[in-house]
Design a protein around this motif. Structure first.
Motif, short mmCIF file in Angstrom:
data_model
loop_
_atom_site.label_atom_id
_atom_site.label_comp_id
_atom_site.label_asym_id
_atom_site.label_seq_id
_atom_site.Cartn_x
_atom_site.Cartn_y
_atom_site.Cartn_z
N THR A 82 0.85 -1.20 0.00
CA THR A 82 0.00 0.00 0.00
C THR A 82 0.88 1.24 0.00
N MET A 83 0.41 2.27 -0.70
CA MET A 83 1.20 3.51 -0.79
C MET A 83 0.37 4.62 -0.19
N LYS A 84 1.02 5.48 0.57
CA LYS A 84 0.27 6.59 1.17
C LYS A 84 0.61 7.91 0.49
N ASN A 85 1.89 8.26 0.55
CA ASN A 85 2.30 9.58 0.06
C ASN A 85 3.31 9.40 -1.07
N THR A 104 -4.33 7.57 -1.48
CA THR A 104 -3.01 8.14 -1.76
C THR A 104 -3.05 9.65 -1.91
N ARG A 105 -1.96 10.26 -1.43
CA ARG A 105 -1.76 11.71 -1.61
C ARG A 105 -0.57 11.87 -2.54
N ILE A 106 -0.68 12.83 -3.44
CA ILE A 106 0.38 13.01 -4.44
C ILE A 106 1.04 14.36 -4.27
N VAL A 107 2.37 14.35 -4.25
CA VAL A 107 3.13 15.60 -4.38
C VAL A 107 3.76 15.54 -5.77
N ASN A 108 3.47 16.54 -6.57
CA ASN A 108 3.87 16.53 -7.98
C ASN A 108 4.96 17.58 -8.19
#
Ligand code: NAD
Ligand code: DAU
Length: 364
Positions: free
Chosen positions: A3-6, A31-35
């Motif tokens: 599982t991936m969170k951030n 999931t939260r994405i920082v782009n």
């Protein structure tokens, strides 16, 4: 299944990255994405409009070579997964000026690897099994196939032919070395030519579609008998997601579309789709716009991918056939003329068309 969170997505304002951000937001509710994207000529915030669940997406305008910034983002957002798309990607530009390719593709990848090593392995921010660095690469690292050669696979020796391909090969080697030397949990994918929404119109298909819409010539390099393996971008996004979830650490996966038309056949198909979509266009039949121009130096003749490993081990197969994928793509460009206009007006883009095509004796 991991599982991936951030997730830190690099290059998420470009073609495949922006499609992946959309895919991920739809696919996974947690999931939260920082782009992180430098917004070079190839990246645009236009590609990130109307995202699903935008509250789970944070855009950061910055460079992957900026170690301080990358260090800060990893910690501030507790990043457990990096999906690395950011790159200089156009072969013709790498022939005119290799410098940015060396910087972003090699030094940028090294910077991300070092930052991940420090945060994940030295500081032990998470258990080892909870983190992953996925490196998005290309089939071009394998060089060119002769007629009758078997397709590229995970065991094909590297033989890059353009500065772009060589810089991607170097980055693949660095990622591999960080796994073998330091135990950084990495995966690598080598994919064939993508097509679909949001592709910058310097690449073959969007260039042909957007030129054809304006009744401009369609420049085919050389005899147009070069072969590429075409994959719809949504299928590539799904393959990467499968690798993130189920791929084995340290492994490489070959991804492709099982389609190998010649460039000329492909462009003729696009022309036929345009004729059907716009029977009243003054430029019908669009095929008449095709012009052969001098070839790309060192032009790779043929690529093809063997996808046995990813199909067998991760159950991934391309969903989109080439005919329907091309029709969807043409329809997307027809429906998004404002997006095209914004890009085609850019000074850098106009300059590029002049530089690349005028020297081929072709009026852009
Ligand atoms: P693209 O050129 O459309 O987008 C690249 C993105 O990276 C842009 O948004 C750009 O602003 C950003 N970027 C460039 N330099 C940066 C830097 N130093 N720091 C931060 N951001 C930076 O590329 P694409 O076609 O979407 O390709 C994405 C990845 O997939 C690349 O690594 C490419 O090698 C790989 N790939 C592409 C294809 C294809 O057919 N397009 C096929 C296989 C693999
Ligand atoms: O194979 C994966 C690679 O596919 C990616 O790694 C690259 O980032 C991506 O740009 C793409 O590389 P290509 O060089 O294959 O793509 P491009 O769209 O530039 O060209 C596709 C084919 O069409 C190639 O044989 C060159 C030819 N071509 C291209 C252009 C721009 C033309 O004939 N005329 C053109 O004007």
């Amino acid at each position: 299944m991991r599982t991936m969170k951030n997730i830190l997505v690099t290059g998420g304002a470009g073609f495949i990255g922006a499609n992946f951000v959309r895919f991920l937001l739809e696919q996974s509710a947690e999931t939260r994405i920082v782009n992180l994207d430098a917004l070079t000529y190839a990246g645009s915030l236009e590609n990130l409009k109307d995202l699903p669940s935008p509250e789970r997406h944070t855009f950061v305008h910055g460079n992957i070579c900026d170690r301080q910034l990358v260090d800060h983002l990893l910690r501030a957002h507790q990043i457990d997964t990096i999906v690395h798309f950011a790159a200089e990607t156009h072969v013709d530009r790498s022939i005119q000026d290799p410098g940015p390719f060396i910087q972003t593709n090699i030094v940028g990848t090294y910077t991300l690897l070092e930052a991940a090593r420090q945060y994940w392995l030295v500081e032990k921010a998470f258990p080892h099994h909870a983190v992953r660095f996925h490196h998005v690469s290309t089939d071009e690292v394998f060089g060119a196939l002769k007629p009758g050669d078997p397709p590229f696979s995970e065991t094909t020796p590297y033989a890059p032919n353009s500065p772009y391909a060589a810089s991607k090969a170097a980055s693949d080697h660095l990622v591999r070395a960080y796994y073998h030397t330091f135990g950084l949990p990495v995966t690598i994918s080598n994919c064939s030519n993508n097509y679909g929404p949001f592709q910058f119109p310097e690449k073959l298909l969007p260039l042909m579609i957007t030129n054809a819409l304006e009744g401009k010539p369609l420049p085919i390099y050389g005899d147009g008998q070069q072969i590429r393996d075409w994959l719809y971008v949504g299928d590539h996004c799904e393959a990467i997601y499968r690798i993130l979830e189920k791929g084995a650490v340290g492994e490489t996966y070959a991804i492709g579309g099982n389609n190998q038309p010649t460039n000329l056949m492909l462009v003729e198909t696009v022309c036929a789709i345009l004729d059907e979509e716009m029977p009243d266009s003054p430029h019908t039949p669009h095929k008449a716009l095709i012009q052969h121009v001098p070839d790309r130096p060192g032009h790779d003749r043929r690529y093809a991918m063997d996808i046995t490993k990813i199909s067998g081990e991760l159950g991934w197969q391309p969903r989109q056939g080439l005919g329907s994928g091309l029709a969807k793509t043409v329809q997307w460009y027809l429906a998004n003329q404002a997006w095209i206009a914004a890009i085609r007006q850019q000074q850098d883009y106009q300059r590029w068309l002049e530089q690349n095509y005028q020297k081929r004796g072709h009026k852009p």
